[in-house]
Enzyme design. Sequence first.
Site, PDB file in Angstrom:
ATOM      1  N   ARG A   1     -11.749 -49.756  32.335  1.00  0.00           N
ATOM      2  CA  ARG A   1     -12.610 -48.638  32.742  1.00  0.00           C
ATOM      3  C   ARG A   1     -12.985 -47.746  31.568  1.00  0.00           C
ATOM      4  O   ARG A   1     -13.739 -46.793  31.727  1.00  0.00           O
ATOM      5  CB  ARG A   1     -11.939 -47.831  33.857  1.00  0.00           C
ATOM      6  CG  ARG A   1     -10.746 -47.039  33.415  1.00  0.00           C
ATOM      7  CD  ARG A   1     -10.310 -46.056  34.515  1.00  0.00           C
ATOM      8  NE  ARG A   1      -9.432 -45.062  33.941  1.00  0.00           N
ATOM      9  CZ  ARG A   1      -8.139 -44.935  34.241  1.00  0.00           C
ATOM     10  NH1 ARG A   1      -7.591 -45.722  35.147  1.00  0.00           N
ATOM     11  NH2 ARG A   1      -7.408 -43.998  33.673  1.00  0.00           N
TER      12      ARG A   1
ATOM     13  N   PRO B   1      -4.965 -33.833  20.311  1.00  0.00           N
ATOM     14  CA  PRO B   1      -5.178 -35.242  20.617  1.00  0.00           C
ATOM     15  C   PRO B   1      -6.598 -35.658  20.956  1.00  0.00           C
ATOM     16  O   PRO B   1      -6.989 -35.639  22.102  1.00  0.00           O
ATOM     17  CB  PRO B   1      -4.256 -35.484  21.831  1.00  0.00           C
ATOM     18  CG  PRO B   1      -4.157 -34.148  22.497  1.00  0.00           C
ATOM     19  CD  PRO B   1      -4.556 -33.113  21.519  1.00  0.00           C
ATOM     20  N   GLU B   2      -7.348 -36.122  19.965  1.00  0.00           N
ATOM     21  CA  GLU B   2      -8.512 -36.947  20.255  1.00  0.00           C
ATOM     22  C   GLU B   2      -8.134 -38.334  19.748  1.00  0.00           C
ATOM     23  O   GLU B   2      -6.991 -38.538  19.315  1.00  0.00           O
ATOM     24  CB  GLU B   2      -9.776 -36.353  19.612  1.00  0.00           C
ATOM     25  CG  GLU B   2     -10.146 -35.001  20.252  1.00  0.00           C
ATOM     26  CD  GLU B   2     -11.534 -34.476  19.935  1.00  0.00           C
ATOM     27  OE1 GLU B   2     -12.445 -35.284  19.680  1.00  0.00           O
ATOM     28  OE2 GLU B   2     -11.711 -33.250  19.952  1.00  0.00           O
TER      29      GLU B   2
ATOM     30  N   LYS C   1      -7.682 -42.740  24.002  1.00  0.00           N
ATOM     31  CA  LYS C   1      -6.628 -41.727  23.919  1.00  0.00           C
ATOM     32  C   LYS C   1      -5.328 -42.200  24.568  1.00  0.00           C
ATOM     33  O   LYS C   1      -4.440 -41.388  24.835  1.00  0.00           O
ATOM     34  CB  LYS C   1      -7.115 -40.428  24.579  1.00  0.00           C
ATOM     35  CG  LYS C   1      -8.336 -39.811  23.883  1.00  0.00           C
ATOM     36  CD  LYS C   1      -8.886 -38.623  24.658  1.00  0.00           C
ATOM     37  CE  LYS C   1     -10.179 -38.134  24.026  1.00  0.00           C
ATOM     38  NZ  LYS C   1     -10.878 -37.145  24.891  1.00  0.00           N
TER      39      LYS C   1
ATOM     40  N   ASN D   1     -13.471 -32.818  22.684  1.00  0.00           N
ATOM     41  CA  ASN D   1     -14.348 -31.656  22.572  1.00  0.00           C
ATOM     42  C   ASN D   1     -14.773 -31.339  21.136  1.00  0.00           C
ATOM     43  O   ASN D   1     -15.884 -30.866  20.919  1.00  0.00           O
ATOM     44  CB  ASN D   1     -13.658 -30.441  23.194  1.00  0.00           C
ATOM     45  CG  ASN D   1     -14.650 -29.416  23.681  1.00  0.00           C
ATOM     46  OD1 ASN D   1     -15.857 -29.702  23.774  1.00  0.00           O
ATOM     47  ND2 ASN D   1     -14.178 -28.230  23.986  1.00  0.00           N
TER      48      ASN D   1
ATOM     49  N   ARG E   1     -15.433 -27.373  30.111  1.00  0.00           N
ATOM     50  CA  ARG E   1     -15.018 -27.367  28.702  1.00  0.00           C
ATOM     51  C   ARG E   1     -16.056 -26.599  27.901  1.00  0.00           C
ATOM     52  O   ARG E   1     -17.263 -26.679  28.189  1.00  0.00           O
ATOM     53  CB  ARG E   1     -14.914 -28.793  28.152  1.00  0.00           C
ATOM     54  CG  ARG E   1     -14.052 -29.731  28.987  1.00  0.00           C
ATOM     55  CD  ARG E   1     -12.618 -29.242  29.118  1.00  0.00           C
ATOM     56  NE  ARG E   1     -11.947 -29.123  27.836  1.00  0.00           N
ATOM     57  CZ  ARG E   1     -11.435 -30.146  27.140  1.00  0.00           C
ATOM     58  NH1 ARG E   1     -11.536 -31.373  27.613  1.00  0.00           N
ATOM     59  NH2 ARG E   1     -10.843 -29.942  25.992  1.00  0.00           N
TER      60      ARG E   1
END
Length: 271
Positions: A122, A2-3, A52, A163, A254
Amino acid sequence: MPEGHTIHRIARDHGRLLAGTALAVSSPQGRFEAGAERVDGHVLDRIEAYGKHLWYWFDNSELIHVHLGLFGKYRVARTSTPPEVRGAVRMRMSNAVVTVDLAGPTACELATPEDRASIVARLGPDPLQRDADPQRFVARVSRSKAPIGLLLMDQSVVAGVGNVFRAEALFVNGIDPERPGRSLTVDEIGALWSTITAMLRQGVKDNRIITLERADLDRPRSRSFKRGESTYVYKRRDCLRCDSPIRWWDMSGRTCYACPTCQTPVIIGRG
DNA sequence: ATACCATGAACAG
DNA sequence: TGTTCCTGGTATC
């Protein structure tokens, strides 16, 4: 998985299967029982994606917020009768033609439009929104002394990058992840935005991440290039373009990947 | 059987 | 900066 591209693709695909129909909604695992009851039997109007995040709008004014996090996954079964539950299914949505199971999400909760608004507020611009404002991205990056590798992972800077896209977008632009945001030129930041936008859009089309550019697909330039490759540096041992050993290290928890040859630490003459 | 790992992010201090 | 939560696939004993 999931990106941002995954989330938008899910909104599109699942929307086609589920929107406009009354859904049987349940929580086989039991951890979303109360929420499922509130929408069970009601018509899903639409599924919205931003960065996301996913929101499910129902015709009885209920709203469900889903965030897959690192582990969340959907499983789709195109059968009129719901299949046997496999594993920990937080939420199951069924209609006459399909059953969609959700497992392992970071968030699956009832929400209000105000909750949704505060989340969107946000988040940084999402390149997959028609009206995304690149200037917000440029402004945040050019003002920050944080490394660009961290800024790209910060959802308040740009929404939807994870990532893999971080590593690949920085590679394609020859930018070392450790460079402070404010050391980047406006042109570099603009180019990064363009790259991210193109990669996310391509990701939605392919329903997976393949970041290789035409020139590399047509004329592989490295020994290590094999058919079916999909990234230049992410999780690779050697750079797909120049075969240099990929540098990988921990960046705030990460793993960050970069090619020491293709990605220059600084621009000569600047800091 | 157990360990480890992953495309994420909130929260504590 | 470290800890925690979420799940399941693959590696390792």
